[in-house]
Design a protein around this motif. Sequence first.
Motif, short mmCIF file in Angstrom:
data_model
loop_
_atom_site.label_atom_id
_atom_site.label_comp_id
_atom_site.label_asym_id
_atom_site.label_seq_id
_atom_site.Cartn_x
_atom_site.Cartn_y
_atom_site.Cartn_z
N LYS A 104 0.85 -1.20 0.00
CA LYS A 104 0.00 0.00 0.00
C LYS A 104 0.89 1.24 0.00
O LYS A 104 1.92 1.26 0.67
N PRO A 105 0.50 2.25 -0.78
CA PRO A 105 1.31 3.48 -0.83
C PRO A 105 1.35 4.17 0.54
O PRO A 105 0.35 4.21 1.24
N VAL A 106 2.50 4.67 0.88
CA VAL A 106 2.66 5.43 2.13
C VAL A 106 1.96 6.77 1.97
O VAL A 106 1.96 7.36 0.89
N GLU A 107 1.34 7.24 3.04
CA GLU A 107 0.68 8.54 3.00
C GLU A 107 1.53 9.60 3.67
O GLU A 107 1.99 9.40 4.80
N ILE A 108 1.74 10.69 2.95
CA ILE A 108 2.48 11.83 3.48
C ILE A 108 1.50 13.00 3.53
O ILE A 108 0.84 13.29 2.53
N HIS A 109 1.36 13.62 4.69
CA HIS A 109 0.48 14.77 4.83
C HIS A 109 1.33 15.99 5.19
O HIS A 109 2.16 15.92 6.10
N VAL A 110 1.10 17.07 4.48
CA VAL A 110 1.81 18.32 4.75
C VAL A 110 0.76 19.30 5.29
O VAL A 110 -0.15 19.70 4.58
N TYR A 111 0.91 19.65 6.57
CA TYR A 111 -0.01 20.60 7.21
C TYR A 111 0.62 21.97 7.18
O TYR A 111 1.78 22.14 7.56
N SER A 125 7.01 28.68 1.51
CA SER A 125 5.67 28.55 2.07
C SER A 125 5.33 27.06 2.22
O SER A 125 5.99 26.19 1.66
N SER A 126 4.28 26.79 2.96
CA SER A 126 3.83 25.41 3.16
C SER A 126 3.48 24.75 1.83
O SER A 126 3.82 23.59 1.59
N LYS A 127 2.82 25.49 0.97
CA LYS A 127 2.41 24.96 -0.34
C LYS A 127 3.64 24.67 -1.19
O LYS A 127 3.72 23.64 -1.87
N TYR A 178 -1.89 17.97 0.84
CA TYR A 178 -1.67 19.25 1.51
C TYR A 178 -2.92 19.56 2.32
O TYR A 178 -4.03 19.46 1.80
N ILE A 179 -2.76 19.89 3.58
CA ILE A 179 -3.90 20.20 4.44
C ILE A 179 -3.71 21.58 5.05
O ILE A 179 -2.73 21.83 5.75
N ASP A 180 -4.64 22.47 4.74
CA ASP A 180 -4.61 23.83 5.29
C ASP A 180 -5.10 23.78 6.73
O ASP A 180 -6.22 23.36 6.99
N ASP A 207 -12.39 15.17 7.28
CA ASP A 207 -11.74 14.02 7.92
C ASP A 207 -11.34 14.35 9.35
O ASP A 207 -10.63 15.30 9.61
N GLU A 208 -11.82 13.54 10.30
CA GLU A 208 -11.62 13.83 11.73
C GLU A 208 -10.15 13.85 12.13
O GLU A 208 -9.71 14.72 12.88
N ALA A 209 -9.36 12.90 11.64
CA ALA A 209 -7.94 12.84 12.00
C ALA A 209 -7.21 14.09 11.49
O ALA A 209 -6.41 14.69 12.21
N ALA A 210 -7.50 14.50 10.26
CA ALA A 210 -6.85 15.68 9.68
C ALA A 210 -7.25 16.94 10.44
O ALA A 210 -6.41 17.78 10.78
#
Length: 108
Positions: free
Chosen positions: A4-11, A25-27, A50-52, A59-62
């Motif tokens: 399964k692909p690894v998930e990377i989240h950038v907040y 910048s974050s973006k 990308y999560i602002d 999504d509750e976790a995000a």
Amino acid sequence: MERKPVEIHVYGAEIICPSCVNMPSSKETYEWLEAAVGRKYPDQPFIIKYIDIYNPPEDEAARSFAERVIEEDMFYPVVLLEGNVVGEGNPRLKTIYTELEKYGYKAV
């Protein structure tokens, strides 16, 4: 074996964090990270989002982690890999690559 692909989240946020004045910048960090990981691990799928922090998705976790970034005055962007913080403020590629390789990713 297909993994399964690894998930990377950038907040992050549109506004640069006060302690991160001369950094991208974050973006921009999100776009740079997506390109760098794709080049280092071609043909090895991963998901990057990308999560602002001021406008998180339903999504509750995000949403919960976005609130934590704000409440704890974390330096953003904050990079999560499979839910673990691997970078804050000015994430280091070496740290992110090391973490990806724990999931079986092989550098080309």
